[in-house]
Design an enzyme around this catalytic site. Structure first.
Site, mmCIF file in Angstrom:
data_model
loop_
_atom_site.group_PDB
_atom_site.id
_atom_site.type_symbol
_atom_site.label_atom_id
_atom_site.label_comp_id
_atom_site.label_asym_id
_atom_site.label_seq_id
_atom_site.Cartn_x
_atom_site.Cartn_y
_atom_site.Cartn_z
ATOM 1 N N GLY A 17 0.785 -1.241 0.000
ATOM 2 C CA GLY A 17 0.000 0.000 0.000
ATOM 3 C C GLY A 17 0.809 1.280 0.000
ATOM 4 O O GLY A 17 0.324 2.316 0.461
ATOM 5 N N MET A 95 -3.694 -7.179 -7.367
ATOM 6 C CA MET A 95 -3.073 -8.152 -8.258
ATOM 7 C C MET A 95 -4.090 -9.115 -8.863
ATOM 8 O O MET A 95 -3.921 -10.330 -8.799
ATOM 9 C CB MET A 95 -1.971 -8.903 -7.509
ATOM 10 C CG MET A 95 -0.931 -7.979 -6.896
ATOM 11 S SD MET A 95 -0.208 -6.808 -8.076
ATOM 12 C CE MET A 95 1.052 -7.848 -8.776
ATOM 13 N N LEU A 98 -9.431 -7.672 -13.945
ATOM 14 C CA LEU A 98 -10.872 -7.442 -13.792
ATOM 15 C C LEU A 98 -11.636 -8.066 -14.953
ATOM 16 O O LEU A 98 -11.155 -8.117 -16.083
ATOM 17 C CB LEU A 98 -11.167 -5.939 -13.740
ATOM 18 C CG LEU A 98 -10.466 -5.139 -12.642
ATOM 19 C CD1 LEU A 98 -11.035 -3.715 -12.596
ATOM 20 C CD2 LEU A 98 -10.592 -5.796 -11.286
ATOM 21 N N ASN A 112 -5.382 1.955 -13.192
ATOM 22 C CA ASN A 112 -4.394 1.007 -12.667
ATOM 23 C C ASN A 112 -2.999 1.600 -12.803
ATOM 24 O O ASN A 112 -2.742 2.384 -13.716
ATOM 25 C CB ASN A 112 -4.469 -0.305 -13.469
ATOM 26 C CG ASN A 112 -3.480 -1.345 -12.976
ATOM 27 O OD1 ASN A 112 -3.347 -1.575 -11.769
ATOM 28 N ND2 ASN A 112 -2.767 -1.985 -13.900
ATOM 29 N N HIS A 114 0.944 0.360 -13.349
ATOM 30 C CA HIS A 114 1.719 -0.823 -13.730
ATOM 31 C C HIS A 114 3.208 -0.461 -13.731
ATOM 32 O O HIS A 114 3.581 0.595 -14.260
ATOM 33 C CB HIS A 114 1.279 -1.315 -15.116
ATOM 34 C CG HIS A 114 1.991 -2.553 -15.533
ATOM 35 N ND1 HIS A 114 1.717 -3.784 -14.981
ATOM 36 C CD2 HIS A 114 3.021 -2.744 -16.413
ATOM 37 C CE1 HIS A 114 2.527 -4.694 -15.509
ATOM 38 N NE2 HIS A 114 3.318 -4.085 -16.373
HETATM 39 C C1 GAR Z 1 3.300 -1.429 -7.394
HETATM 40 O O1 GAR Z 1 4.640 -1.430 -7.768
HETATM 41 C C2 GAR Z 1 2.411 -1.568 -8.616
HETATM 42 O O2 GAR Z 1 2.954 -1.002 -9.760
HETATM 43 C C3 GAR Z 1 2.321 -3.053 -8.743
HETATM 44 O O3 GAR Z 1 2.231 -3.532 -7.421
HETATM 45 C C4 GAR Z 1 2.964 -2.660 -6.578
HETATM 46 C C5 GAR Z 1 2.116 -2.340 -5.367
HETATM 47 O O4 GAR Z 1 2.858 -1.643 -4.426
HETATM 48 N N1 GAR Z 1 1.170 -3.430 -9.516
HETATM 49 C C6 GAR Z 1 1.190 -4.373 -10.429
HETATM 50 O O5 GAR Z 1 2.177 -5.022 -10.686
HETATM 51 C C7 GAR Z 1 -0.128 -4.592 -11.136
HETATM 52 N N2 GAR Z 1 0.075 -5.298 -12.361
HETATM 53 P P1 GAR Z 1 2.134 -0.935 -3.210
HETATM 54 O O6 GAR Z 1 1.186 -1.961 -2.591
HETATM 55 O O7 GAR Z 1 3.251 -0.595 -2.267
HETATM 56 O O8 GAR Z 1 1.407 0.272 -3.723
#
Ligand code: GAR
Length: 206
Positions: A17, A95, A98, A112, A114
């Site tokens: 988060g 993760m 949808l 989103n 990425h």
């Molecule tokens: C982030 O780096 C985001 O880009 C990635 O998960 C992480 C969440 O970090 N999302 C994906 O890979 C989606 N395909 P966080 O929970 O610390 O915000």
């Protein structure tokens, strides 16, 4: 959004988060005129839930393991988001892909983040994919969500150089720093009504 009321965000998370925290911080500072109506996690132990609760934001643990398939899970997610009168859905490290059930319930209103410069390296382990490919630059992309895997119209991107001795961890950490600002900028554009979608293209209005 009702009249002049702040945009109501529903934030979906699965993990630590840090992006959620960056959004919370910018709402508190007044940079983003919005309110987080709820944080929904598909993981009961996501640290993002602790961050939200610390700020008095309603949290919902909504585990996908309790549902027979992705569409029924998404239908229940839509019900939760509607019960909090959410205007914009934010996938902040959520993760899951949808289904049409979610995408059609919030047309052009799901964003989103990425950790790569799409359309390169969609899906899981984007940072490792970038290292394996040998690119010299990666970064992050904020995009609207459609039913594909990281395929929706691109709102903003930020470039992060890849260093010769980068590991998945070091590159991920630098990309994550850039995500926090880029995501906030995209949300700010949306809540200020400065985004127009034309087919695949997202136009920024003055
Ligand atoms: C982030 O780096 C985001 O880009 C990635 O998960 C992480 C969440 O970090 N999302 C994906 O890979 C989606 N395909 P966080 O929970 O610390 O915000």
């Amino acid at each position: 959004m009702a009249g002049n009321a702040p945009c109501r965000l529903g934030v979906l998370v699965s993990g630590s988060g840090t992006n959620l925290q960056a959004i919370i911080d910018r709402i508190i500072s007044g940079e983003i005129r919005a309110e987080i109506a709820c944080v929904i996690s598909n993981k009961a132990d996501a640290y993002a839930l602790t961050r939200a609760a610390r700020h008095g934001i309603p949290v919902v643990v909504h585990e996908n393991s309790r549902f027979p398939d992705r569409r029924s899970y998404d239908a229940a997610t839509v019900d939760i988001l509607r019960s909090y009168s959410v205007d914009l859905v934010i996938l902040a490290g959520f993760m899951r892909i949808l289904t049409d059930v979610m995408v059609n319930a919030f047309p052009n209103a799901i964003m989103n983040i990425h950790p790569a410069l799409l359309p390169a390296f969609p899906g899981l382990h984007a940072q490792q994919q970038a290292l394996d490919y040998g690119v010299l630059f990666s970064g992050c992309t904020v995009h609207f969500v459609d039913c594909g895997t990281d395929t929706g119209p691109i709102i903003l991107q930020s470039v992060v150089p890849v260093e010769p001795d980068d590991t998945e961890e070091t590159l991920s950490s630098r990309i994550q720093q850039s995500e926090h600002q880029t995501f906030a900028e995209a949300i700010k554009l949306f809540v200020e009504g400065k985004i127009q979608i034309e087919g695949r293209k997202v136009r920024r209005l003055p």
